[in-house]
Design an enzyme around this catalytic site. Structure first.
Site, PDB file in Angstrom:
ATOM      1  N   GLU A  53      21.849  31.358 -20.358  1.00 47.85           N
ATOM      2  CA  GLU A  53      23.169  31.036 -21.187  1.00 47.85           C
ATOM      3  C   GLU A  53      24.134  30.163 -20.461  1.00 47.85           C
ATOM      4  O   GLU A  53      24.487  29.226 -20.539  1.00 47.85           O
ATOM      5  CB  GLU A  53      23.814  31.696 -22.108  1.00 47.85           C
ATOM      6  N   ARG A  55      23.819  28.994 -17.103  1.00 51.28           N
ATOM      7  CA  ARG A  55      23.377  27.891 -16.534  1.00 51.28           C
ATOM      8  C   ARG A  55      23.007  26.599 -17.622  1.00 51.28           C
ATOM      9  O   ARG A  55      23.192  25.537 -17.232  1.00 51.28           O
ATOM     10  CB  ARG A  55      21.886  28.070 -15.756  1.00 51.28           C
ATOM     11  N   ASP A  76      14.188  31.330 -24.595  1.00 54.15           N
ATOM     12  CA  ASP A  76      13.144  31.845 -23.483  1.00 54.15           C
ATOM     13  C   ASP A  76      11.867  31.621 -24.107  1.00 54.15           C
ATOM     14  O   ASP A  76      11.465  32.432 -24.962  1.00 54.15           O
ATOM     15  CB  ASP A  76      13.328  33.433 -23.394  1.00 54.15           C
ATOM     16  N   SER A 152       0.800  18.475 -15.526  1.00 49.96           N
ATOM     17  CA  SER A 152       0.883  18.112 -13.773  1.00 49.96           C
ATOM     18  C   SER A 152      -0.742  17.891 -13.470  1.00 49.96           C
ATOM     19  O   SER A 152      -1.775  18.107 -14.233  1.00 49.96           O
ATOM     20  CB  SER A 152       0.921  19.498 -13.101  1.00 49.96           C
ATOM     21  N   TYR A 206      -1.240  27.976 -11.485  1.00 53.24           N
ATOM     22  CA  TYR A 206      -0.462  26.916 -11.907  1.00 53.24           C
ATOM     23  C   TYR A 206      -1.158  25.850 -12.461  1.00 53.24           C
ATOM     24  O   TYR A 206      -0.991  24.973 -13.381  1.00 53.24           O
ATOM     25  CB  TYR A 206       0.469  26.368 -10.804  1.00 53.24           C
ATOM     26  N   VAL A 208      -4.555  25.893 -13.170  1.00 50.95           N
ATOM     27  CA  VAL A 208      -5.277  26.301 -14.348  1.00 50.95           C
ATOM     28  C   VAL A 208      -4.646  26.261 -15.811  1.00 50.95           C
ATOM     29  O   VAL A 208      -4.952  25.549 -16.657  1.00 50.95           O
ATOM     30  CB  VAL A 208      -5.950  27.541 -14.098  1.00 50.95           C
ATOM     31  N   LYS A 210      -1.823  24.331 -16.331  1.00 48.14           N
ATOM     32  CA  LYS A 210      -1.602  22.830 -16.651  1.00 48.14           C
ATOM     33  C   LYS A 210      -2.973  22.309 -17.135  1.00 48.14           C
ATOM     34  O   LYS A 210      -2.694  21.316 -17.902  1.00 48.14           O
ATOM     35  CB  LYS A 210      -0.944  22.222 -15.347  1.00 48.14           C
TER      36      LYS A 210
END
Length: 305
Positions: A53, A55, A76, A152, A206, A208, A210
Site C-alpha cells: 500500500e 509504495r 496481491d 516475455s 520465469y 516457462v 511467460k
C-alpha cells in the site's frame, strides 16, 4: 434532492471507461498507468494496483504531481482474498471494467531457499496469479474491452532452446485453458522432484511461466469469442522488450545483444493493445513485440529483442 444527486453520480460512475493495471507502482506498470491516464483524461478511471500500500500510494502521488488522477487499490495477485476484494469494489463502483493489463510479476530470487521454492514463487506470481486475476475479473470486462497479458520473449527462448520436441508439441496441441494449467503444474512437479532435464523441461521458471501466459492468452481469446454476451473483446500477450527496470538492473545491457530500452518504450506495446480501437478483429490471441505479431509456437519465425 440528495438522492437524485446520488443517482446521477452512480450512473456517471458506471458509464466511464475503467482500466486496471496490476503490479503498477513502478517500472513498466507505472508507465502504463501514466499513459492510460493521459489517454482517458476525465473520461475514464485508471486503477494503479500494487501489493504494497505504501509504495502504491506513493506512485499515485507521483502521478498526481504530474496532473494525472489514477486511483489506488491494493492487489496481491497471489492472494485470492485480495483479488476478490478488488473485484467486488470494481463491480460495486463501476459495474464492470474496460481494460485489464496484467503486468504484475517477479524475477527469480537470490535467497537461500530451495530450487523448488524459488521456482514456485515465480510461477505463483507470474502465471497462476495472472490466471487467478483473469478468472475473477474477466467476467467484469464489458463488450469492447481489452485484456493485455504482459509476457516475455523468454517464453520464446525456452520454447526454442530448452524444451524437447515432445514437450513443444504438447504446447502446440493445447485446446483449452486447463491444458496450459496442466503443463505449468507438470513443470512445477518436475522442479519439486528435480527431474526437469530428464523429462524434457527447462529449469527456467520465469521463461516457462511467460510461455504459459502466451498460450493462456490464446485460449482466453478463443473462449471469450464463443460467449455471445461478450462482443468485441480482444485478449493478447506481449513482450515490453529488454527494459531497464529493477528486475533487469543486475543484467548487462548487452545480455541479449541489444541495449536496454526505457520504461516508456517498454510500455508502448501494452498500451497499444489496451487501446485497440472498437471494431478491430486483430490482433487477438496473439503474442506481440514492438507491435508486431510473432507466432513462434506454430511457425519458424525468429524473434530479435
Amino acid at each position: 434532492m440528495s438522492n437524485a444527486v446520488g443517482a446521477i453520480a452512480t450512473r456517471d460512475n458506471m458509464s466511464v471507461r475503467v482500466a486496471v493495471v496490476t503490479g503498477a507502482n513502478k517500472g513498466i506498470g507505472l508507465e502504463i498507468v501514466r499513459a492510460l491516464c493521459r489517454h482517458f483524461g476525465q473520461d475514464g478511471v485508471v486503477y494503479l494496483t500494487a501489493r504494497n500500500e505504501g509504495r502504491g500510494r506513493a506512485a499515485v502521488e507521483l502521478l498526481q504531481k504530474e496532473g494525472l488522477d489514477p486511483k489506488f487499490h491494493l492487489l496481491d495477485v497471489t492472494d485470492q482474498a485480495s483479488i476478490d476484494t478488488i473485484r467486488n469494489h470494481l463491480e460495486k463502483e463501476h459495474g464492470g471494467i474496460d481494460v485489464l493489463v496484467n503486468n504484475a510479476g517477479i524475477g527469480t530470487s537470490k535467497d537461500n531457499s530451495s530450487f523448488y521454492e524459488k521456482q514456485f514463487r515465480v510461477m505463483e506470481a507470474n502465471f497462476f496469479g495472472l490466471l487467478s486475476v483473469c478468472r475473477s475479473l474477466t467476467p467484469l470486462v464489458r463488450s469492447g474491452g481489452r485484456i493485455v497479458n504482459v509476457a516475455s520473449t523468454t517464453g520464446y527462448m525456452v520454447f526454442r532452446e530448452q524444451l524437447t520436441e515432445e514437450i513443444r508439441n504438447r504446447f502446440r496441441q493445447v485446446k483449452e485453458e486447463q491444458d496450459v494449467v496442466n503443463l505449468m503444474n507438470e513443470f512445477l512437479e518436475c522442479c519439486k522432484m528435480e527431474t526437469n532435464a530428464a523429462n524434457g523441461w527447462s529449469e527456467w521458471s520465469y521463461g516457462v511461466g511467460k510461455l504459459g501466459v502466451i498460450l493462456l492468452s490464446k485460449m482466453q481469446a478463443e473462449k471469450i469469442s464463443l460467449d455471445a454476451s461478450k462482443q468485441d473483446i480482444l485478449v493478447n500477450a506481449c513482450c515490453p522488450g529488454f527494459v531497464q527496470t529493477d528486475m533487469t538492473a543486475h543484467l548487462p545491457d548487452n545480455q541479449y545483444g541489444y541495449n536496454k530500452v526505457t520504461t516508456v518504450e517498454g510500455a508502448d506495446t501494452p498500451v497499444f493493445l489496451a487501446l485497440l480501437p472498437p471494431g478491430v478483429k486483430e490482433p487477438n490471441g496473439q503474442f506481440l513485440l514492438k507491435r508486431k505479431i510473432y507466432d513462434f509456437i506454430n511457425t519458424d519465425v525468429s524473434i530479435q529483442i
